[in-house]
Design a protein around this motif. Structure first.
Motif, PDB file in Angstrom:
ATOM      1  N   LEU A  69       0.837  -1.202   0.000  1.00 11.32           N
ATOM      2  CA  LEU A  69       0.000   0.000   0.000  1.00 11.32           C
ATOM      3  C   LEU A  69       0.868   1.247   0.000  1.00 11.32           C
ATOM      4  CD1 LEU A  69      -2.821   1.298   0.306  1.00 11.32           C
ATOM      5  CD2 LEU A  69      -2.413   1.278   2.754  1.00 11.32           C
ATOM      6  N   LEU A  70       1.930   1.248   0.839  1.00 12.68           N
ATOM      7  CA  LEU A  70       2.797   2.424   0.917  1.00 12.68           C
ATOM      8  C   LEU A  70       3.475   2.685  -0.418  1.00 12.68           C
ATOM      9  CD1 LEU A  70       4.457   1.981   4.404  1.00 12.68           C
ATOM     10  CD2 LEU A  70       2.763   3.637   3.732  1.00 12.68           C
ATOM     11  N   GLN A  71       3.923   1.604  -1.086  1.00 16.28           N
ATOM     12  CA  GLN A  71       4.617   1.839  -2.350  1.00 16.28           C
ATOM     13  C   GLN A  71       3.656   2.278  -3.441  1.00 16.28           C
ATOM     14  OE1 GLN A  71       6.806  -1.782  -2.661  1.00 16.28           O
ATOM     15  NE2 GLN A  71       8.530  -0.956  -1.524  1.00 16.28           N
ATOM     16  N   SER A  72       2.405   1.780  -3.425  1.00 11.34           N
ATOM     17  CA  SER A  72       1.411   2.280  -4.372  1.00 11.34           C
ATOM     18  C   SER A  72       1.147   3.757  -4.153  1.00 11.34           C
ATOM     19  CB  SER A  72       0.112   1.497  -4.233  1.00 11.34           C
ATOM     20  OG  SER A  72       0.347   0.120  -4.329  1.00 11.34           O
ATOM     21  N   LEU A  73       1.029   4.152  -2.853  1.00 14.48           N
ATOM     22  CA  LEU A  73       0.782   5.566  -2.565  1.00 14.48           C
ATOM     23  C   LEU A  73       1.968   6.427  -2.986  1.00 14.48           C
ATOM     24  CD1 LEU A  73      -0.979   5.472   0.899  1.00 14.48           C
ATOM     25  CD2 LEU A  73      -1.926   6.196  -1.271  1.00 14.48           C
ATOM     26  N   GLU A  74       3.184   5.862  -2.900  1.00 10.79           N
ATOM     27  CA  GLU A  74       4.341   6.642  -3.341  1.00 10.79           C
ATOM     28  C   GLU A  74       4.275   6.892  -4.837  1.00 10.79           C
ATOM     29  OE1 GLU A  74       8.115   4.828  -2.939  1.00 10.79           O
ATOM     30  OE2 GLU A  74       9.170   6.700  -3.333  1.00 10.79           O
ATOM     31  N   GLU A  75       3.862   5.853  -5.599  1.00  9.41           N
ATOM     32  CA  GLU A  75       3.714   6.063  -7.045  1.00  9.41           C
ATOM     33  C   GLU A  75       2.652   7.116  -7.326  1.00  9.41           C
ATOM     34  OE1 GLU A  75       5.893   4.335  -8.746  1.00  9.41           O
ATOM     35  OE2 GLU A  75       6.462   3.361  -6.881  1.00  9.41           O
ATOM     36  N   VAL A  76       1.545   7.076  -6.542  1.00  8.78           N
ATOM     37  CA  VAL A  76       0.483   8.069  -6.750  1.00  8.78           C
ATOM     38  C   VAL A  76       1.028   9.478  -6.543  1.00  8.78           C
ATOM     39  CG1 VAL A  76      -1.665   8.951  -5.772  1.00  8.78           C
ATOM     40  CG2 VAL A  76      -1.428   6.530  -6.233  1.00  8.78           C
ATOM     41  N   GLY A  77       1.824   9.663  -5.462  1.00  6.20           N
ATOM     42  CA  GLY A  77       2.393  10.979  -5.205  1.00  6.20           C
ATOM     43  C   GLY A  77       3.323  11.431  -6.310  1.00  6.20           C
ATOM     44  N   ALA A  78       4.181  10.524  -6.775  1.00  5.06           N
ATOM     45  CA  ALA A  78       5.134  10.888  -7.823  1.00  5.06           C
ATOM     46  C   ALA A  78       4.406  11.236  -9.119  1.00  5.06           C
ATOM     47  CB  ALA A  78       6.109   9.730  -8.056  1.00  5.06           C
ATOM     48  N   LEU A  79       3.363  10.434  -9.460  1.00  8.98           N
ATOM     49  CA  LEU A  79       2.643  10.698 -10.708  1.00  8.98           C
ATOM     50  C   LEU A  79       1.835  11.987 -10.615  1.00  8.98           C
ATOM     51  CD1 LEU A  79       1.486   7.139 -11.763  1.00  8.98           C
ATOM     52  CD2 LEU A  79       3.223   8.567 -12.792  1.00  8.98           C
ATOM     53  N   ALA A  80       1.281  12.287  -9.414  1.00 11.66           N
ATOM     54  CA  ALA A  80       0.550  13.543  -9.249  1.00 11.66           C
ATOM     55  C   ALA A  80       1.485  14.731  -9.416  1.00 11.66           C
ATOM     56  CB  ALA A  80      -0.119  13.588  -7.877  1.00 11.66           C
ATOM     57  N   PHE A  81       2.690  14.616  -8.843  1.00 13.25           N
ATOM     58  CA  PHE A  81       3.677  15.696  -8.978  1.00 13.25           C
ATOM     59  C   PHE A  81       4.056  15.900 -10.438  1.00 13.25           C
ATOM     60  CE2 PHE A  81       8.171  17.124  -8.638  1.00 13.25           C
ATOM     61  CZ  PHE A  81       7.908  18.362  -8.130  1.00 13.25           C
ATOM     62  N   LEU A  82       4.349  14.797 -11.137  1.00 11.30           N
ATOM     63  CA  LEU A  82       4.723  14.912 -12.552  1.00 11.30           C
ATOM     64  C   LEU A  82       3.557  15.414 -13.388  1.00 11.30           C
ATOM     65  CD1 LEU A  82       6.976  11.954 -13.677  1.00 11.30           C
ATOM     66  CD2 LEU A  82       7.390  14.387 -13.895  1.00 11.30           C
ATOM     67  N   GLY A  83       2.325  14.957 -13.046  1.00  3.29           N
ATOM     68  CA  GLY A  83       1.169  15.406 -13.800  1.00  3.29           C
ATOM     69  C   GLY A  83       0.948  16.892 -13.654  1.00  3.29           C
ATOM     70  N   LEU A  84       1.120  17.417 -12.422  1.00  3.99           N
ATOM     71  CA  LEU A  84       0.989  18.865 -12.210  1.00  3.99           C
ATOM     72  C   LEU A  84       2.078  19.625 -12.961  1.00  3.99           C
ATOM     73  CD1 LEU A  84       0.104  18.916  -8.434  1.00  3.99           C
ATOM     74  CD2 LEU A  84      -1.292  19.793 -10.279  1.00  3.99           C
ATOM     75  N   ALA A  85       3.280  19.012 -13.042  1.00  7.48           N
ATOM     76  CA  ALA A  85       4.346  19.665 -13.791  1.00  7.48           C
ATOM     77  C   ALA A  85       4.020  19.689 -15.279  1.00  7.48           C
ATOM     78  CB  ALA A  85       5.676  18.953 -13.555  1.00  7.48           C
TER      79      ALA A  85
END
Lengths: 151, 91
Positions: A69-85
């Motif tokens: 779960l933690l690693q899935s949430l980490e991917e979500v955070g990274a993809l959200a950051f890249l998506g906003l960029a």
């Protein structure tokens, strides 16, 4: 390691665990207003996870604190950051599309909580990524150390 | 030959350090602060954020934060690779 520490440490941990997490979320949430931000708040929340791991041992890992779960949430955070960029790529990579746009985060008052354009959203994305990343590092290392100790 | 090369490299680096130390600006007196002044003056109107550091980290220099996030991801992958042999304790 799985047995945890003494009853004093466990009781104090029960008191301070939620307070540390709330303070970390506060630092992330007010990252564009006060000193701090996603990285710092995420590290604070991860320190609460570290405290729980030290005080309770690996017995506390049964519930929501599991590694996948933690690693899935980490991917979500990274993809959200890249998506906003990438959202600002019409002008430039990392262009702040929401600032001064008049929408939810695009007000003109720099002291308001909902200000700063994409800054609060990026703070949340990076905070999620940092807290889950450091927590999964800790969990992997604790499990690995316990395996080494039992061998 | 090898010793001469070593001495030459030592002298070159020493000369570089001496020149760098003598031409350094006096401490606390930067003469080029246009970029700092730009951030301080325009941050509240351009980014609408009171924390200039966050505005720089997430808006003006977002690439920097992207690199830091990549470093954290690499750290997680490295630790996972190091402890990868654990099979029965995987959750």
């Amino acid at each position: 390691m799985s047995s945890g520490m003494s009853v004093i440490v466990r009781t104090v941990t029960r008191f301070t665990y939620a307070l540390i997490i709330v303070f970390g979320f506060y630092v992330i949430m007010h990252g564009h207003l006060t000193p701090g931000g996603g990285f710092q708040g995420g590290a604070v929340v991860a320190s609460a996870f570290a405290l729980a791991l030290v005080a309770f041992g690996t017995a506390g890992l049964k519930g929501a604190l599991n590694r996948h779960l933690l690693q899935s949430l980490e991917e979500v955070g990274a993809l959200a950051f890249l998506g906003l960029a990438f959202a600002g790529v019409g002008t430039a990579f990392f262009y702040n599309i929401l600032a001064n746009s008049g929408s939810v985060f695009g007000g003109s008052d720099p002291a308001a909580l909902a200000s700063g354009g994409v800054l609060p959203l990026m703070n949340w994305a990076v905070g999620l990524k940092v807290m889950t990343g450091i927590a999964s590092i800790l969990i992997i290392m604790v499990i690995g150390a316990r395996k080494e100790a039992t061998e | 030959m090898k010793k001469a090369l070593t001495v030459a490299a030592f002298l070159l680096v020493a000369a570089f350090l001496v020149v760098a130390a003598t031409t350094m600006r006096p401490f606390g007196e930067p003469s080029h602060s246009e970029m700092d002044d730009y951030f301080l003056v325009n941050c509240q109107t351009e980014v609408v954020a009171n924390n200039v550091v966050t505005a720089v980290v997430f808006d003006y220099r977002g690439f920097d934060t992207l690199g830091e996030a990549t470093v954290l991801f690499a750290a997680v992958v490295g630790v996972l690779a190091l402890f990868r042999t654990v099979r029965e304790d995987e959750r």
